[in-house]
Design a protein around this motif. Structure first.
Motif, PDB file in Angstrom:
ATOM      1  N   UNK A   1     -30.006  27.231  95.739  1.00  0.00           N
ATOM      2  CA  UNK A   1     -29.183  28.908  94.622  1.00  0.00           C
ATOM      3  C   UNK A   1     -28.199  29.383  95.291  1.00  0.00           C
ATOM      4  N   UNK A   2     -27.359  29.647  93.783  1.00  0.00           N
ATOM      5  CA  UNK A   2     -25.309  30.054  94.468  1.00  0.00           C
ATOM      6  C   UNK A   2     -26.055  31.156  94.745  1.00  0.00           C
ATOM      7  N   UNK A   3     -25.531  32.107  94.913  1.00  0.00           N
ATOM      8  CA  UNK A   3     -24.593  33.528  94.840  1.00  0.00           C
ATOM      9  C   UNK A   3     -25.316  33.900  93.940  1.00  0.00           C
ATOM     10  N   UNK A   4     -24.363  33.935  92.688  1.00  0.00           N
ATOM     11  CA  UNK A   4     -24.381  34.745  91.380  1.00  0.00           C
ATOM     12  C   UNK A   4     -25.950  34.613  90.570  1.00  0.00           C
ATOM     13  N   UNK A   5     -27.115  33.071  90.673  1.00  0.00           N
ATOM     14  CA  UNK A   5     -28.155  32.956  90.652  1.00  0.00           C
ATOM     15  C   UNK A   5     -29.040  33.766  91.422  1.00  0.00           C
ATOM     16  N   UNK A   6     -28.484  33.949  92.243  1.00  0.00           N
ATOM     17  CA  UNK A   6     -30.086  34.956  93.876  1.00  0.00           C
ATOM     18  C   UNK A   6     -29.005  36.189  93.360  1.00  0.00           C
ATOM     19  N   UNK A   7     -28.192  36.533  92.756  1.00  0.00           N
ATOM     20  CA  UNK A   7     -27.704  38.219  92.276  1.00  0.00           C
ATOM     21  C   UNK A   7     -28.557  37.834  91.011  1.00  0.00           C
ATOM     22  N   UNK A   8     -28.899  37.484  89.768  1.00  0.00           N
ATOM     23  CA  UNK A   8     -29.344  37.331  88.985  1.00  0.00           C
ATOM     24  C   UNK A   8     -31.184  37.141  89.001  1.00  0.00           C
ATOM     25  N   UNK A   9     -31.859  37.040  89.983  1.00  0.00           N
ATOM     26  CA  UNK A   9     -33.250  36.982  90.507  1.00  0.00           C
ATOM     27  C   UNK A   9     -33.086  38.157  90.433  1.00  0.00           C
ATOM     28  N   UNK A  10     -32.160  39.127  91.658  1.00  0.00           N
ATOM     29  CA  UNK A  10     -32.230  40.274  92.626  1.00  0.00           C
ATOM     30  C   UNK A  10     -32.116  41.606  90.511  1.00  0.00           C
ATOM     31  N   UNK A  11     -31.364  40.863  90.413  1.00  0.00           N
ATOM     32  CA  UNK A  11     -30.788  41.686  89.325  1.00  0.00           C
ATOM     33  C   UNK A  11     -31.219  41.936  87.897  1.00  0.00           C
ATOM     34  N   UNK A  12     -31.514  40.814  87.042  1.00  0.00           N
ATOM     35  CA  UNK A  12     -31.864  40.781  86.097  1.00  0.00           C
ATOM     36  C   UNK A  12     -30.490  39.605  85.516  1.00  0.00           C
ATOM     37  N   UNK A  13     -30.506  39.834  83.983  1.00  0.00           N
ATOM     38  CA  UNK A  13     -29.009  39.280  83.385  1.00  0.00           C
ATOM     39  C   UNK A  13     -28.472  40.391  82.855  1.00  0.00           C
ATOM     40  N   UNK A  14     -28.967  42.175  82.963  1.00  0.00           N
ATOM     41  CA  UNK A  14     -28.199  42.702  82.417  1.00  0.00           C
ATOM     42  C   UNK A  14     -27.435  43.506  83.935  1.00  0.00           C
ATOM     43  N   UNK A  15     -27.752  42.405  84.874  1.00  0.00           N
ATOM     44  CA  UNK A  15     -26.809  43.483  85.982  1.00  0.00           C
ATOM     45  C   UNK A  15     -25.965  42.627  86.579  1.00  0.00           C
ATOM     46  N   UNK A  16     -25.789  41.061  86.166  1.00  0.00           N
ATOM     47  CA  UNK A  16     -24.866  40.770  87.100  1.00  0.00           C
ATOM     48  C   UNK A  16     -23.715  40.023  85.156  1.00  0.00           C
ATOM     49  N   UNK A  17     -22.599  39.989  85.272  1.00  0.00           N
ATOM     50  CA  UNK A  17     -21.443  39.677  84.705  1.00  0.00           C
ATOM     51  C   UNK A  17     -20.837  38.657  85.896  1.00  0.00           C
ATOM     52  N   UNK A  18     -21.035  37.726  84.577  1.00  0.00           N
ATOM     53  CA  UNK A  18     -19.888  36.467  84.909  1.00  0.00           C
ATOM     54  C   UNK A  18     -18.270  36.657  84.798  1.00  0.00           C
TER      55      UNK A  18
END
Ligand SMILES: Cc1cc2nc3c(=O)[nH]c(=O)nc-3n(C[C@H](O)[C@H](O)[C@H](O)COP(=O)(O)OP(=O)(O)OC[C@H]3O[C@@H](n4cnc5c(N)ncnc54)[C@H](O)[C@@H]3O)c2cc1C
Length: 459
Positions: A1-18
């Motif tokens: 799983x790439x870094x962004x996907x891992x971050x989204x998993x932890x923070x939820x979609x509203x916690x990560x902006x592409x």
């Protein structure tokens, strides 16, 4: 799983902006923007210390650079993104955890704006004394990471003096909770000091215990003029001795600054031809008694020939009008553009001679160059605006001349704004090889993979 996907998993979609969803605001601080083409890989918006820890664990495992961001009012480029970094903005962590009136402390999350802290302290009948121009936007975490100074350092110290405890997350995600509320705590190393003034290179600050003070109820302000600069030191000695602990500001303006600051004003408090101007303020707890003491101090300085002229504010609004001359610096720097802007320090007793020499060196290189000086003299902090008629504007050469002068005088290239990217080439002018080696050893110990704000402060 790439870094962004891992971050989204932890923070939820509203916690990560592409990258495509990251607004311009995050691409620089007050002073500088990221180079064109530099793009962060993601902006993360944690809600808790555990979120920050999870972000750093992921980035540490992947070796992904991380840039912590506060309110982005920094003046040294410390919060500017680097290519492919993960931005960690603390803006959703803005809670006041507790106000303890007996300990005189406020525990907050690091993303709270400074002004919100000042207002909450005032609502509790107390004072949080740090005050800087960016108060509405800058965050406590940013203030800690830059060891911010500002207007009341003379009385209350810098941010370092206003912090009792810190919680920070290390590069590998380890949470170091040191939310001490005690004034005395000598149980070995004071770990929180590592995170104060280290500009996000040693950890991400997530919470802090701030010191509060009794709210002053009296305020006295005067604008004083002296015939020649040496009398400024005499005046400072008298102010310290006669106003004691109530002295809260001693702001010096050189004539070149004062003349520009009053230009275009209908009413000016003092003529433009004195040797230096000093704005003096005291804060206390008894307006009548404090006013008497303040007025007597000004009168005595006049009788002893230290002052050439003075105006004492008779009301709050008159006091603010006097401060508006000192605060004209913000507009002045825009009017003077192109201009090189410096925040340096030299020993207080040598400030006048330093300013003279610095101006002489600049004029020797660029005829007609002007060094427009003002500063928090009692804090040994001098601000200098340098203009020159040469185009293209020779900023780099001016930096060399001013910072070279600071080095020769044993001063500091950064009094309060930090090193970031802007002053990195000059760090060795103010810190010895041994000092820089200690800094690098600390960095290597706490952040062995070099993921935290890489390339800031030093390489
Ligand atoms: C009008 C104006 C007036 C100013 N006046 C003064 C002044 O008088 N005195 C003064 O000292 N400064 C002054 N400043 C500079 C600035 O406001 C301070 O440096 C402030 O402390 C920066 O806070 P920030 O939240 O905006 O930090 P940012 O600009 O977001 O970041 C600054 C640095 O801190 C790091 N950082 C931010 N948050 C964290 C965190 N939670 N954990 C770890 N690292 C973090 C960043 O990576 C960066 O290196 C002024 C700025 C402006 C625009």
């Amino acid at each position: 799983v790439d870094t962004i996907a891992q971050l989204q998993l932890v923070l939820g979609p509203e916690g990560v902006r592409a990258p495509g969803e990251i607004s311009e605001r995050y691409l620089g601080d007050w002073f500088m923007r990221a180079e064109p083409g530099v793009r962060p890989a993601a902006l993360t918006l944690p809600r808790s210390t555990e979120d920050v820890s999870a972000i750093l664990k992921i980035c540490h495992a992947e070796g992904n650079p991380v840039v912590p961001q506060g309110g982005l009012t920094g003046l040294a480029g410390g919060g500017v993104p680097i290519h492919n970094c993960i931005l960690v903005s603390l803006e959703r962590m803005r809670a006041i955890v507790e106000i303890d009136p007996v300990a005189a402390t406020m525990t907050v999350e690091a993303g709270i704006p400074l002004q919100a802290v000042q207002e909450a302290a005032a609502a509790a009948g107390l004072l949080f004394p740090l005050d800087i121009g960016g108060r509405g936007s800058c965050q406590i975490g940013g203030n800690i990471s830059t060891n911010a100074g500002g207007n009341r350092v003379l009385r209350f110290g810098m941010m370092r003096d206003l912090i009792l405890g810190i919680e920070a997350v290390l590069a590998d995600g380890t949470i170091v909770t040191s939310l001490n509320k005690m004034l005395k705590n000598n149980a070995a190393y004071d770990v929180k000091q590592l995170f104060i003034g280290s500009e996000g290179t040693l950890g991400v600050v997530t919470r802090a215990v701030l010191r509060l003070f009794p709210n002053p109820t009296s305020l006295c302000t005067a604008l004083c003029a002296v015939a020649d600069f040496d009398q400024v030191y005499d005046l400072l000695g008298r102010a310290r001795a006669e106003l004691g602990g109530t002295l809260s500001a001693f702001e010096v303006m050189w004539p070149a600054f004062y003349r520009r600051a009053i230009a275009g004003r209908r009413k000016v408090p003092l003529g433009p031809d004195f040797g230096a101007y000093v704005l003096i303020e005291s804060m206390g707890s008894d307006q009548m008694r404090d006013s008497d003491r303040f007025n007597e101090f000004v009168e005595r300085a006049g009788e002893h020939g230290v002052l050439a002229d003075a105006v004492i504010a008779r009301s709050l609004s008159e006091g603010l009008a006097l401060w508006s001359i000192r605060d004209a610096s913000g507009d002045l720097v825009k009017e003077l553009a192109p201009v090189a802007n410096f925040d340096v320090s030299v020993e207080t007793g040598r400030t006048g001679a330093f300013a003279q020499e610095c101006g002489d060196r600049l004029r020797a290189r660029f005829a007609g160059a002007a060094a427009i000086c003002f500063g928090h003299l009692a804090d040994s902090n001098l601000h200098i605006f340098v203009t020159a008629a040469v185009r293209p504007f020779p900023e780099r050469e001016i930096d060399e001349i001013v910072y070279g002068c600071v080095r020769d005088w044993g001063g500091s290239i950064s009094a309060e704004h930090g090193i970031g990217l802007v002053k990195k080439p000059y760090l060795s002018y103010s810190r010895s090889p041994a000092e820089i080696a200690v800094m690098k050893a600390l960095k290597a110990a706490l952040d062995p993979r070099g993921i935290l704000n890489p390339g800031k402060v030093f390489d």
